[in-house]
Design an enzyme around this catalytic site. Structure first.
Site, short mmCIF file in Angstrom:
data_model
loop_
_atom_site.label_atom_id
_atom_site.label_comp_id
_atom_site.label_asym_id
_atom_site.label_seq_id
_atom_site.Cartn_x
_atom_site.Cartn_y
_atom_site.Cartn_z
N ASN A 157 -28.68 -13.84 -21.28
CA ASN A 157 -27.72 -12.75 -21.08
C ASN A 157 -26.30 -13.17 -21.46
O ASN A 157 -25.89 -14.29 -21.18
CB ASN A 157 -27.72 -12.33 -19.60
CG ASN A 157 -29.08 -11.82 -19.17
OD1 ASN A 157 -29.80 -11.20 -19.97
ND2 ASN A 157 -29.44 -12.08 -17.93
N LYS A 208 -35.14 -14.08 -20.73
CA LYS A 208 -33.79 -13.53 -20.84
C LYS A 208 -32.73 -14.56 -21.21
O LYS A 208 -32.74 -15.69 -20.72
CB LYS A 208 -33.39 -12.91 -19.50
CG LYS A 208 -34.17 -11.67 -19.17
CD LYS A 208 -33.62 -10.46 -19.88
CE LYS A 208 -32.46 -9.92 -19.08
NZ LYS A 208 -32.14 -8.55 -19.46
N THR A 239 -18.55 5.21 -36.65
CA THR A 239 -17.73 6.14 -35.87
C THR A 239 -18.73 6.82 -34.95
O THR A 239 -19.89 7.01 -35.34
CB THR A 239 -17.01 7.18 -36.76
OG1 THR A 239 -17.99 7.94 -37.46
CG2 THR A 239 -16.07 6.53 -37.77
N HIS A 240 -18.32 7.15 -33.76
CA HIS A 240 -19.23 7.74 -32.76
C HIS A 240 -20.44 6.84 -32.49
O HIS A 240 -21.48 7.32 -32.08
CB HIS A 240 -19.71 9.13 -33.19
CG HIS A 240 -18.62 10.03 -33.70
ND1 HIS A 240 -17.90 10.87 -32.90
CD2 HIS A 240 -18.08 10.16 -34.95
CE1 HIS A 240 -16.99 11.52 -33.62
NE2 HIS A 240 -17.07 11.09 -34.87
N LYS A 273 3.26 -10.85 -5.59
CA LYS A 273 2.84 -12.17 -6.09
C LYS A 273 1.35 -12.29 -6.36
O LYS A 273 0.95 -12.76 -7.43
CB LYS A 273 3.29 -13.25 -5.11
CG LYS A 273 4.80 -13.25 -5.06
CD LYS A 273 5.44 -14.33 -4.34
CE LYS A 273 6.91 -13.97 -4.26
NZ LYS A 273 7.17 -12.59 -3.74
N ASN A 292 16.65 -13.43 -1.46
CA ASN A 292 16.38 -12.28 -2.35
C ASN A 292 16.62 -12.62 -3.81
O ASN A 292 15.80 -12.31 -4.67
CB ASN A 292 17.24 -11.08 -1.93
CG ASN A 292 16.89 -10.62 -0.52
OD1 ASN A 292 15.89 -11.06 0.04
ND2 ASN A 292 17.71 -9.75 0.05
N SER A 316 -32.27 -15.56 -16.53
CA SER A 316 -32.61 -14.74 -15.38
C SER A 316 -33.51 -15.55 -14.47
O SER A 316 -34.31 -16.36 -14.93
CB SER A 316 -33.33 -13.48 -15.84
OG SER A 316 -34.12 -12.96 -14.80
N GLN A 356 7.24 -8.78 -1.57
CA GLN A 356 6.43 -9.99 -1.37
C GLN A 356 5.00 -9.76 -1.87
O GLN A 356 4.31 -10.71 -2.23
CB GLN A 356 6.44 -10.36 0.11
CG GLN A 356 5.71 -11.63 0.44
CD GLN A 356 6.09 -12.14 1.82
OE1 GLN A 356 7.19 -12.64 2.03
NE2 GLN A 356 5.19 -12.00 2.77
N SER A 412 4.02 -15.67 3.59
CA SER A 412 3.52 -15.65 2.21
C SER A 412 3.26 -17.06 1.69
O SER A 412 2.83 -17.25 0.57
CB SER A 412 4.52 -14.95 1.28
OG SER A 412 5.79 -15.55 1.39
N GLU A 453 -19.72 -10.10 -20.60
CA GLU A 453 -19.76 -9.05 -19.57
C GLU A 453 -18.69 -9.26 -18.52
O GLU A 453 -18.04 -8.32 -18.06
CB GLU A 453 -21.14 -9.03 -18.89
CG GLU A 453 -22.25 -8.57 -19.81
CD GLU A 453 -23.63 -8.85 -19.21
OE1 GLU A 453 -23.93 -8.28 -18.15
OE2 GLU A 453 -24.38 -9.66 -19.78
N TYR A 484 16.38 -4.99 -2.17
CA TYR A 484 15.19 -5.76 -1.81
C TYR A 484 14.51 -5.15 -0.59
O TYR A 484 15.16 -4.79 0.39
CB TYR A 484 15.55 -7.23 -1.49
CG TYR A 484 14.35 -8.01 -1.03
CD1 TYR A 484 13.50 -8.60 -1.97
CD2 TYR A 484 14.01 -8.11 0.31
CE1 TYR A 484 12.36 -9.28 -1.56
CE2 TYR A 484 12.87 -8.79 0.73
CZ TYR A 484 12.05 -9.37 -0.22
OH TYR A 484 10.93 -10.01 0.18
N1 ARG Z 1 8.89 -14.32 0.65
C1 ARG Z 1 9.84 -13.34 0.27
C2 ARG Z 1 9.31 -12.58 -0.96
O1 ARG Z 1 8.40 -13.02 -1.53
C3 ARG Z 1 11.13 -14.00 -0.10
C4 ARG Z 1 12.33 -13.12 0.05
C5 ARG Z 1 12.53 -12.79 1.47
N2 ARG Z 1 13.74 -12.11 1.68
C6 ARG Z 1 13.96 -11.45 2.82
N3 ARG Z 1 15.09 -10.85 2.94
N4 ARG Z 1 13.06 -11.39 3.76
O2 ARG Z 1 9.78 -11.52 -1.31
#
Ligand code: ARG
Length: 467
Positions: free
Chosen positions: A293, A291, A163-164, A333, A118, A285, A330, A31, A298, A325
């Site tokens: 825009n 144009k 309205t509408h 993120k 964790n 455009s 992961q 990650s 949008e 966990y």
């Molecule tokens: N990169 C992991 C995450 O984002 C960190 C925690 C990893 N923990 C584990 N027991 N593998 O969740």
């Protein structure tokens, strides 16, 4: 030179493993290329943990000093762009820890005492998100401020209220804008609420069950500015509802942005022509030379979709996970990071764009005159003269029908013509039928009368710029 077990990741996790990870698995599970974004929070969290370990007599003052020195060095490397992020080291946490050990030896290896990735990752994400929230709050207020200041100039600018999407009753443009201020204000309140629940410390939960070291979690919380400490170690490492809640906030704020964007797009359409946007928010455009825009509006509407997608992704990510966990987490993120980026950029650009809106009063007013927007006012007028409302409604329906037939507005009918519908109609009726009169009449709290609207402008100004 001390050996660094983390450096052996190229071979295998630990002595337990008899073969190295395959390259594909390494890439699949890593990650670091997205979670390195958490590096500041990671260092901050580690330093607070190390200080506490030292204060509790779990590591020595020398270890702490080494860790601090190493982290300062790492911080410089990352800022200078010379830090070497390694895929083999999987994530931001292991990358930083490995480098620390490389730099300071055994003290680096002691940092992880009483801690697990964790509780570390849960802490990092919360710290990082809190920082982002603290930057979003002023942007949300800025957005409200832009709308309020535009509204301040338009308490007497009359447009059709719909309205509408059919002309309903005249309202002021200011009143319409202040509706969005209410929405963004609620978003702000929601974000403040979310922050409170984000700002809770997981560290000390360790892998899942807590730890046998005598940690002082409250001290770490104070150092890191957390309001409280997670009270259950299992929950601390597995909960991501704080991220979901934040993304829920984001989905709502984007929904509001999307609605006002949609309106700006409609208002800019030639058949409305209510507003114009500054050129710097429009694009041309490549084929149609005429144009201009409203691409920014949008895109803001379009980007709302991805935030909804992220909310859904996070909800689905969590729904099947047993405690505690799981590596699934992961995957929290990228959706969360992209949500923050999207909301931040969108709020910033929308607040600016609103400031550049040019209002075309005449077009708004003409549109309000075209749709029999004051029909309700005529009915209310008759009620005040003693007619029951349902009967008044019927009388006015006849008057509107006649006016439509003749291609005229109600106000263009003469007194004689109007009296044919009801004898109670007097020569004061034309005040009631004017757009300004219609607005003026709606002085109820929360209504569109200029006096009420200007009070609201003041109230918002005071709230947004406290002395
Ligand atoms: N990169 C992991 C995450 O984002 C960190 C925690 C990893 N923990 C584990 N027991 N593998 O969740």
């Amino acid at each position: 030179m001390a050996t660094n077990p983390l450096e052996n990741k190229n071979q295998a996790w630990s002595a337990l493993f008899s073969e190295p990870m395959s390259d594909l698995v390494k890439r699949y599970t890593a990650s670091v290329f997205f979670d390195k974004r958490l590096w500041q929070a990671d260092i901050q969290g580690s330093l607070a943990h190390a200080e506490m370990l030292c204060a509790q007599g779990i590591i020595s003052a020398q270890d702490l000093a080494d860790i601090q020195r190493g982290m300062a060095h790492i911080r410089q490397e990352i800022e200078a762009g010379t830090f070497e992020w390694k895929l083999e080291l999987e994530d931001v946490h292991l990358n930083i820890e490995a480098r620390l050990t490389q730099l300071v030896g055994d003290a680096g290896k002691r940092l992880h005492t009483g801690r697990s990735r964790n509780d570390q990752v849960a802490t990092d994400v919360r710290l990082w998100l809190r920082g982002e929230i603290d930057q979003l709050l002023p942007l949300l207020r800025h957005m409200q401020g832009s709308l309020v200041e535009l509204a301040a100039e338009h308490a007497h600018t009359i447009m059709p209220g719909y309205t509408h999407l059919q002309v309903a009753q005249p309202v002021s443009f200011a009143h319409h804008l202040l509706a969005y201020v209410e929405m963004f204000h609620r978003d702000e309140q929601r974000l403040i609420e979310v922050r409170r629940r984000v700002n809770t410390l997981p560290l000390g939960a360790a892998a899942l069950a807590g730890t046998s070291y005598r940690l002082d979690r409250e001290r770490v919380a104070r150092t890191l500015g957390f309001d409280s400490v997670c009270r259950n170690s299992l929950d601390a490492v597995s909960d991501r509802d704080f991220a979901i809640e934040f993304t829920g906030f984001a989905a709502l704020v984007m929904m509001h942005v999307s609605r006002i964007s949609e309106e700006i797009i409609i208002w800019m359409n030639q058949n409305f022509g209510f507003v114009d946007l500054a050129d710097r928010y429009c694009t041309g455009s490549s084929i149609m030379p005429q144009k201009r825009n409203p691409d920014v509006a949008e895109l803001a509407r379009g980007k709302t979709a991805r935030v909804y997608g992220h909310l859904n992704a996070l909800l689905v990510l969590m729904k099947g996970q047993p405690l505690t966990y799981n590596k699934d987490n992961q995957e929290d993120k990228e959706p969360l990071f992209d949500t923050v980026d999207t909301v931040r950029d969108t709020l910033r650009i929308m607040a600016e764009m609103v400031q550049g809106i040019q209002v075309k009063r005449e077009a708004m007013e003409r549109a309000a005159l075209r749709g029999y927007a004051t029909a309700t006012d005529l009915a209310d007028y008759l009620v005040k003269k003693g007619l029951p409302f349902r009967d008044a409604h019927e009388v006015v329906a006849h008057a509107v029908k006649t006016a439509i037939g003749r291609g005229l507005d109600l106000s263009a009918l003469s007194l004689n013509e109007l009296q044919a519908f009801d004898a109670r109609i007097g020569d004061d009726v034309h005040d009631v039928l004017s757009l300004a009169g219609s607005l003026q009449a709606r002085q109820v709290l929360g209504g569109t009368a200029p006096v009420r609207v200007l009070e609201e402008v003041q109230r918002h100004r005071q709230r947004l710029n406290p002395a």
